[in-house]
Design an enzyme around this catalytic site. Structure first.
Site, PDB file in Angstrom:
ATOM      1  N   GLY A 126       1.894  -8.994   1.501  1.00 34.91           N
ATOM      2  CA  GLY A 126       2.938 -10.003   1.598  1.00 34.91           C
ATOM      3  C   GLY A 126       3.149 -10.586   0.212  1.00 34.91           C
ATOM      4  O   GLY A 126       3.042  -9.878  -0.792  1.00 34.91           O
ATOM      5  N   SER A 154       1.549 -12.994  -2.361  1.00 36.07           N
ATOM      6  CA  SER A 154       0.228 -13.607  -2.528  1.00 36.07           C
ATOM      7  C   SER A 154       0.292 -15.094  -2.849  1.00 36.07           C
ATOM      8  O   SER A 154      -0.557 -15.871  -2.390  1.00 36.07           O
ATOM      9  CB  SER A 154      -0.576 -12.868  -3.601  1.00 36.07           C
ATOM     10  OG  SER A 154       0.142 -12.765  -4.812  1.00 36.07           O
ATOM     11  N   CYS A 179      -3.181  -4.969  -0.504  1.00 34.34           N
ATOM     12  CA  CYS A 179      -2.112  -5.399  -1.407  1.00 34.34           C
ATOM     13  C   CYS A 179      -2.274  -6.876  -1.790  1.00 34.34           C
ATOM     14  O   CYS A 179      -3.203  -7.208  -2.521  1.00 34.34           O
ATOM     15  CB  CYS A 179      -0.743  -5.091  -0.809  1.00 34.34           C
ATOM     16  SG  CYS A 179       0.588  -5.110  -2.035  1.00 34.34           S
ATOM     17  N   ARG A 183      -1.927  -8.764 -10.685  1.00 34.90           N
ATOM     18  CA  ARG A 183      -0.829  -8.750  -9.709  1.00 34.90           C
ATOM     19  C   ARG A 183       0.339  -7.897 -10.216  1.00 34.90           C
ATOM     20  O   ARG A 183       0.556  -7.778 -11.418  1.00 34.90           O
ATOM     21  CB  ARG A 183      -0.306 -10.173  -9.467  1.00 34.90           C
ATOM     22  CG  ARG A 183      -1.259 -11.111  -8.764  1.00 34.90           C
ATOM     23  CD  ARG A 183      -0.643 -12.498  -8.641  1.00 34.90           C
ATOM     24  NE  ARG A 183       0.510 -12.490  -7.737  1.00 34.90           N
ATOM     25  CZ  ARG A 183       1.514 -13.377  -7.802  1.00 34.90           C
ATOM     26  NH1 ARG A 183       1.532 -14.308  -8.743  1.00 34.90           N
ATOM     27  NH2 ARG A 183       2.507 -13.316  -6.943  1.00 34.90           N
ATOM     28  N   ILE A 202       3.512  -0.969  -2.836  1.00 32.34           N
ATOM     29  CA  ILE A 202       4.707  -1.808  -2.848  1.00 32.34           C
ATOM     30  C   ILE A 202       4.400  -3.074  -3.650  1.00 32.34           C
ATOM     31  O   ILE A 202       3.637  -3.923  -3.208  1.00 32.34           O
ATOM     32  CB  ILE A 202       5.149  -2.183  -1.415  1.00 32.34           C
ATOM     33  CG1 ILE A 202       5.387  -0.925  -0.571  1.00 32.34           C
ATOM     34  CG2 ILE A 202       6.414  -3.050  -1.451  1.00 32.34           C
ATOM     35  CD1 ILE A 202       5.632  -1.213   0.896  1.00 32.34           C
ATOM     36  N   ARG A 203       4.983  -3.182  -4.829  1.00 32.59           N
ATOM     37  CA  ARG A 203       4.672  -4.307  -5.737  1.00 32.59           C
ATOM     38  C   ARG A 203       3.165  -4.531  -5.771  1.00 32.59           C
ATOM     39  O   ARG A 203       2.669  -5.650  -5.617  1.00 32.59           O
ATOM     40  CB  ARG A 203       5.395  -5.584  -5.302  1.00 32.59           C
ATOM     41  CG  ARG A 203       6.902  -5.526  -5.423  1.00 32.59           C
ATOM     42  CD  ARG A 203       7.545  -6.866  -5.129  1.00 32.59           C
ATOM     43  NE  ARG A 203       7.162  -7.861  -6.117  1.00 32.59           N
ATOM     44  CZ  ARG A 203       7.342  -9.173  -5.980  1.00 32.59           C
ATOM     45  NH1 ARG A 203       7.888  -9.655  -4.872  1.00 32.59           N
ATOM     46  NH2 ARG A 203       6.975 -10.013  -6.925  1.00 32.59           N
ATOM     47  N   HIS A 223      -0.996   0.004   1.137  1.00 30.45           N
ATOM     48  CA  HIS A 223      -0.735  -0.398   2.529  1.00 30.45           C
ATOM     49  C   HIS A 223      -1.150   0.699   3.511  1.00 30.45           C
ATOM     50  O   HIS A 223      -0.304   1.483   3.949  1.00 30.45           O
ATOM     51  CB  HIS A 223       0.756  -0.706   2.713  1.00 30.45           C
ATOM     52  CG  HIS A 223       1.221  -1.946   2.027  1.00 30.45           C
ATOM     53  ND1 HIS A 223       1.270  -3.167   2.655  1.00 30.45           N
ATOM     54  CD2 HIS A 223       1.650  -2.137   0.758  1.00 30.45           C
ATOM     55  CE1 HIS A 223       1.720  -4.075   1.797  1.00 30.45           C
ATOM     56  NE2 HIS A 223       1.963  -3.479   0.641  1.00 30.45           N
ATOM     57  N   GLU A 257      -1.808   0.419   6.547  1.00 24.61           N
ATOM     58  CA  GLU A 257      -1.287   0.123   7.886  1.00 24.61           C
ATOM     59  C   GLU A 257       0.111   0.705   8.103  1.00 24.61           C
ATOM     60  O   GLU A 257       0.607   0.734   9.232  1.00 24.61           O
ATOM     61  CB  GLU A 257      -1.272  -1.389   8.132  1.00 24.61           C
ATOM     62  CG  GLU A 257      -0.192  -2.165   7.408  1.00 24.61           C
ATOM     63  CD  GLU A 257      -0.476  -2.415   5.931  1.00 24.61           C
ATOM     64  OE1 GLU A 257       0.363  -3.056   5.272  1.00 24.61           O
ATOM     65  OE2 GLU A 257      -1.534  -1.975   5.431  1.00 24.61           O
TER      66      GLU A 257
END
Length: 200
Positions: free
Chosen positions: A56, A58, A85, A113, A141-142, A177, A179
Site C-alpha cells: 500500500g 507506507s 512491499c 523506499r 509495484i513501486r 507482492h 499475494e
C-alpha cells in the site's frame, strides 16, 4: 495446531492477502484449524499467531498505525509477521533518507523506499528464492529494496539492486507482492516456518 492470521486492514491490498492466506492455510494438511480476518484493533493482535502487513502506501499506513494505537502491539507481537512491499518498509529497523515513515523495527534490515521508481516503472521478474525449488514470479509495484541486513537475518532472495526477500525468526519480509497470483509457495514457506517455531 490452529493458526489465527490477521491481515492489517488499514490501507492497501487487504482482500488479496485475506484470500491468499485463506487458500494457503486450507491447503496445509497438518493445520488443525484456522481463521483469517481483517485486523484493525490493538486488542486483536494478541490473539493472532500470524499478521500480514500488506502493500500500500507506507507513509499512510504508518500514520494509521499510530492513529489506531497499533504501533506498540505490532512492535511487541510474539507471532510471525508477513510483510510485503510497503509492509517490508514498515517492518524495517532503518529507512534510507526518509523521515516520513516511522518503521516498526520488527526486522534488522535497512530499506530504501520506491527503489525502482514510480508506478509506471513496475515490473515482474523471476526470482530464485532459497527454499523454493523453482523461481518465483515476483510482481514489483513501486517496490522497496533492503540495502543491508543484520547478522540475525537470513537473506533468501536478491537481485542486482539488493535484497528482496528475507527472514528473521518467525518473520518474513518481501519487496514484492506474492499475494497477486496463484503461487502460494511463499505464504506456505512462512506458515511452515512459523509452525516450526510454535511447536518448539
Amino acid at each position: 495446531m490452529e493458526i489465527k492470521a490477521g491481515v492489517l486492514a488499514l490501507q492497501g491490498d487487504v482482500s488479496e492477502h485475506l484470500d491468499a492466506f485463506d487458500r494457503t492455510l486450507d491447503s496445509i494438511k497438518d493445520i488443525d484449524g484456522y481463521e483469517v480476518f481483517a485486523l484493525k484493533r490493538p486488542e486483536d493482535v494478541e490473539s493472532c499467531q500470524a499478521i500480514a502487513i500488506p502493500g500500500g502506501e507506507s507513509t499512510t499506513i504508518s500514520r494509521l498505525i499510530d492513529r489506531n494505537n497499533l504501533r506498540e502491539p505490532l512492535k511487541t507481537f510474539s507471532g510471525g509477521i508477513f510483510a510485503t512491499c510497503a509492509g517490508m518498509v514498515l517492518s524495517a529497523s532503518r529507512i534510507v533518507d526518509d523521515d516520513d515513515v516511522k518503521p516498526l523495527s520488527i526486522m534488522d534490515i535497512e530499506v530504501k523506499r520506491n527503489a525502482f521508481g514510480r508506478q509506471k516503472d513496475s515490473f515482474e521478474s523471476e526470482i530464485q528464492i532459497e527454499g523454493l525449488s523453482e523461481p518465483f514470479r515476483a510482481v514489483f509495484i513501486r517496490a522497496p529494496v533492503a540495502v543491508s541486513a543484520g547478522p540475525g537475518v537470513k537473506v533468501i532472495g536478491k537481485i542486482d539492486d539488493g535484497i528482496v526477500a528475507a527472514m528473521q525468526g518467525k518473520n518474513m519480509a518481501l519487496a514484492f507482492h506474492p499475494e497477486l497470483g496463484d503461487d502460494l509457495r511463499l505464504h506456505e514457506l512462512f506458515i511452515r516456518n512459523l509452525a516450526g517455531h510454535l511447536r518448539v
